[in-house]
Scaffold this active site. Sequence first.
Site, PDB file in Angstrom:
ATOM      1  CE1 TYR A   1     134.328  49.428 -92.668  1.00  0.00           C
ATOM      2  CE2 TYR A   1     133.373  47.390 -93.044  1.00  0.00           C
ATOM      3  CZ  TYR A   1     133.399  48.156 -92.044  1.00  0.00           C
ATOM      4  OH  TYR A   1     133.235  48.117 -90.325  1.00  0.00           O
TER       5      TYR A   1
ATOM      6  CD  GLU B   1     129.955  51.139 -82.898  1.00  0.00           C
ATOM      7  OE1 GLU B   1     129.241  50.910 -83.272  1.00  0.00           O
ATOM      8  OE2 GLU B   1     130.992  51.803 -83.376  1.00  0.00           O
TER       9      GLU B   1
HETATM   10  N1  PDD Z   1     129.859  46.432 -89.102  1.00  0.00           N
HETATM   11  N2  PDD Z   1     129.860  49.106 -85.339  1.00  0.00           N
HETATM   12  C1  PDD Z   1     130.480  48.647 -86.471  1.00  0.00           C
HETATM   13  C2  PDD Z   1     132.143  49.465 -85.434  1.00  0.00           C
HETATM   14  C3  PDD Z   1     129.915  47.974 -87.131  1.00  0.00           C
HETATM   15  O1  PDD Z   1     131.387  47.784 -87.716  1.00  0.00           O
HETATM   16  C4  PDD Z   1     128.673  47.415 -87.191  1.00  0.00           C
HETATM   17  C5  PDD Z   1     128.551  47.140 -88.964  1.00  0.00           C
HETATM   18  C6  PDD Z   1     128.454  48.085 -86.677  1.00  0.00           C
HETATM   19  C7  PDD Z   1     126.377  47.578 -87.405  1.00  0.00           C
HETATM   20  O2  PDD Z   1     126.278  48.259 -88.550  1.00  0.00           O
HETATM   21  P1  PDD Z   1     125.649  48.187 -89.407  1.00  0.00           P
HETATM   22  O3  PDD Z   1     124.256  47.037 -88.455  1.00  0.00           O
HETATM   23  O4  PDD Z   1     124.826  48.428 -90.814  1.00  0.00           O
HETATM   24  O5  PDD Z   1     125.977  46.413 -90.425  1.00  0.00           O
HETATM   25  C8  PDD Z   1     128.180  49.170 -85.719  1.00  0.00           C
HETATM   26  C9  PDD Z   1     130.302  45.203 -90.397  1.00  0.00           C
HETATM   27  C10 PDD Z   1     128.705  44.503 -91.057  1.00  0.00           C
HETATM   28  C11 PDD Z   1     131.646  44.895 -90.147  1.00  0.00           C
HETATM   29  O6  PDD Z   1     132.211  45.602 -90.521  1.00  0.00           O
HETATM   30  O7  PDD Z   1     131.390  43.498 -91.482  1.00  0.00           O
END
Ligand code: PDD
Length: 285
Positions: free
Chosen positions: A33, A182
């Site tokens: 996704y 993270e």
């Molecule tokens: N989540 N790490 C994890 C485990 C994540 O699920 C996400 C993003 C990020 C940050 O990635 P980005 O900057 O590309 O959004 C880091 C999304 C927003 C979600 O699961 O809703």
Amino acid sequence: MSRIAYVNGSYVPHGEAAVHVEDRGYQFADGVYEVCEVRGGRLVDERRHMERLERSLKELRIAMPMTLKALGVVLRETVRRNRVRDGIVYLQITRGVAPRDHAFPTKPVVPSVVVTAKRLDFAAGEKSAATGIAVVTVAENRWPRVDIKSVALLPNVLAKQAAREQGAKEAWYVDASGHVTEGSSSNAWIVTKQNKVVTRSAESGILRGITRSVLLDVLKDQGLTLEERAFTVDEALDAREAFVTSASQLVMPVVAIDGRPVANGAPGLVAGALRRDFHTRAEIS
Ligand code: PDD
């Protein structure tokens, strides 16, 4: 206003949107996704999100079901039909529908594509950023391939629930060596007393966040020093600031970890400036 979802070629009322019971995403979490920010009705960092999507699909050997151009049209049309100005668009691609068998289907199947869009309360996000959020720590228990943006999110679900039950907004995973990897849906950062901005290297243990990548450019613009390395919870508690980044939260200050304050327990100046300037380096199209 009724919401609309895109499912395998059709725009359908959200309440009726469905995939087959033998969709491999439903049965095996066999899919990927992306979540892309929508700002002023436009997509933020579509190119980078699509690059990461292609990589995730390749790692799982799922075929890209349509051209990136067509996918861009679907994302925008879903945003438009839902009249989203500020919010997110969600895209999910699974290996498709096949009789349940763990191994890949032997006959070729068409990957399933679902797109939804929703508004986010812009003012509520700003309010959260003004007060900051609390995080809790949880033991890292995910598979090592967290670089793939897979829909297999059960550990993340449990971590987020643990946070919620403790009155926090996010959970930080801590690996066996005591280092933060993270958040359950965000990347983790600190600003040291020496004013160095620290975040874990994307080479292992984390998803290479798009917000994280863009922020590296903003850091340079602001003349800030970056250290890409792991940090411990104690280091974060001793830091001047902490924050998380994601497409839906942008740059969100962290003011408490496991109930203990970070610095004076208020959002920091660096996080504030990075949040303010984030969209100067994001690609909006
Ligand atoms: N989540 N790490 C994890 C485990 C994540 O699920 C996400 C993003 C990020 C940050 O990635 P980005 O900057 O590309 O959004 C880091 C999304 C927003 C979600 O699961 O809703």
